[in-house]
Design a protein around this motif. Structure first.
Motif, PDB file in Angstrom:
ATOM      1  N   PRO A  77      -6.289  -0.071  -7.029  1.00  0.00           N
ATOM      2  CA  PRO A  77      -6.715   0.964  -6.094  1.00  0.00           C
ATOM      3  C   PRO A  77      -8.236   1.098  -6.013  1.00  0.00           C
ATOM      4  CG  PRO A  77      -4.835   1.717  -7.347  1.00  0.00           C
ATOM      5  CD  PRO A  77      -5.273   0.408  -7.960  1.00  0.00           C
ATOM      6  N   ASN A  78      -8.721   1.158  -4.785  1.00  0.00           N
ATOM      7  CA  ASN A  78     -10.130   1.345  -4.461  1.00  0.00           C
ATOM      8  C   ASN A  78     -11.018   0.165  -4.861  1.00  0.00           C
ATOM      9  OD1 ASN A  78      -9.257   3.963  -3.676  1.00  0.00           O
ATOM     10  ND2 ASN A  78      -9.528   4.646  -5.776  1.00  0.00           N
ATOM     11  N   ARG A  79     -10.434  -0.968  -5.256  1.00  0.00           N
ATOM     12  CA  ARG A  79     -11.233  -2.122  -5.680  1.00  0.00           C
ATOM     13  C   ARG A  79     -10.802  -3.455  -5.059  1.00  0.00           C
ATOM     14  NH1 ARG A  79     -14.161   1.280  -6.286  1.00  0.00           N
ATOM     15  NH2 ARG A  79     -15.028   2.134  -8.174  1.00  0.00           N
ATOM     16  N   SER A  80      -9.489  -3.764  -5.088  1.00  0.00           N
ATOM     17  CA  SER A  80      -9.088  -5.065  -4.539  1.00  0.00           C
ATOM     18  C   SER A  80      -7.608  -5.123  -4.193  1.00  0.00           C
ATOM     19  CB  SER A  80      -9.427  -6.201  -5.509  1.00  0.00           C
ATOM     20  OG  SER A  80      -8.588  -6.161  -6.633  1.00  0.00           O
ATOM     21  N   ILE A  81      -7.320  -6.003  -3.236  1.00  0.00           N
ATOM     22  CA  ILE A  81      -5.953  -6.307  -2.821  1.00  0.00           C
ATOM     23  C   ILE A  81      -5.893  -7.819  -2.636  1.00  0.00           C
ATOM     24  CG2 ILE A  81      -4.199  -6.023  -1.016  1.00  0.00           C
ATOM     25  CD1 ILE A  81      -5.596  -3.304  -0.364  1.00  0.00           C
ATOM     26  N   VAL A  82      -4.889  -8.448  -3.250  1.00  0.00           N
ATOM     27  CA  VAL A  82      -4.704  -9.892  -3.115  1.00  0.00           C
ATOM     28  C   VAL A  82      -3.243 -10.121  -2.727  1.00  0.00           C
ATOM     29  CG1 VAL A  82      -4.853 -12.142  -4.251  1.00  0.00           C
ATOM     30  CG2 VAL A  82      -6.451 -10.309  -4.897  1.00  0.00           C
ATOM     31  N   PHE A  83      -3.026 -10.979  -1.730  1.00  0.00           N
ATOM     32  CA  PHE A  83      -1.673 -11.232  -1.231  1.00  0.00           C
ATOM     33  C   PHE A  83      -1.528 -12.701  -0.873  1.00  0.00           C
ATOM     34  CE2 PHE A  83      -4.534  -9.742   2.029  1.00  0.00           C
ATOM     35  CZ  PHE A  83      -4.357 -10.627   3.081  1.00  0.00           C
TER      36      PHE A  83
END
Length: 153
Positions: A77-83
């Protein structure tokens, strides 16, 4: 960190906190994820490692893309998303795998330094994605994301 060999990325300073950018990214995806006048319809977004990420885009004439179905690899949360589209839920491999997508949110100058992109398995896939309009398309959606996040505060 060394940039991966087959990476395409967009960078932008957003005048909103990482919390606001993350909130818009995760809660208002349908409003920014496709370049207007295209639209995004979420089938499922389960923001946790291994959670399903599935959506469909539709053009102004009503034509829909095939579902973009994959999983989240990392959500901080509030830092990164990887998909990625390399797997479906339950870590079931699917082919052809196209990319690993990412978005990083770094606090900077009272706002957020946003970096988003795609890492590909090979040069051919990367060049195909670039030829599909990566820079223009992803640049447009980042501007849409920024406008919504900056309006949020």
């Amino acid at each position: 960190m060394t940039q991966p060999q087959f990476e395409l990325a967009i960078e932008r300073q957003i005048n909103a906190s990482p919390e606001s950018v993350f909130k818009v990214w995760t809660q208002r995806t349908e409003e920014w994820f496709a370049p207007k006048p295209w639209k995004t319809r979420i089938i499922e977004q389960d923001f946790r490692p291994g959670g399903r990420s599935c959506l469909v885009m539709s053009g102004p004439d009503g034509t829909e893309t095939s579902p973009m179905d994959g999983v989240f690899l990392e959500v901080i949360p509030n830092r990164s998303i990887v998909f990625t589209d390399a797997f479906t839920v339950g870590w079931i491999p699917q082919s052809p795998a196209f990319m690993v997508g990412f978005a990083t949110l770094t606090p900077k100058d009272g706002g957020t330094f946003y970096r988003a992109g795609a890492r590909h398995w090979d040069e051919e896939s990367m060049k195909k994605h670039e030829a599909m309009g990566f820079r223009e398309g992803w640049g447009t959606v980042v501007a849409q994301l920024a406008a919504l996040a900056e309006a949020e505060g």
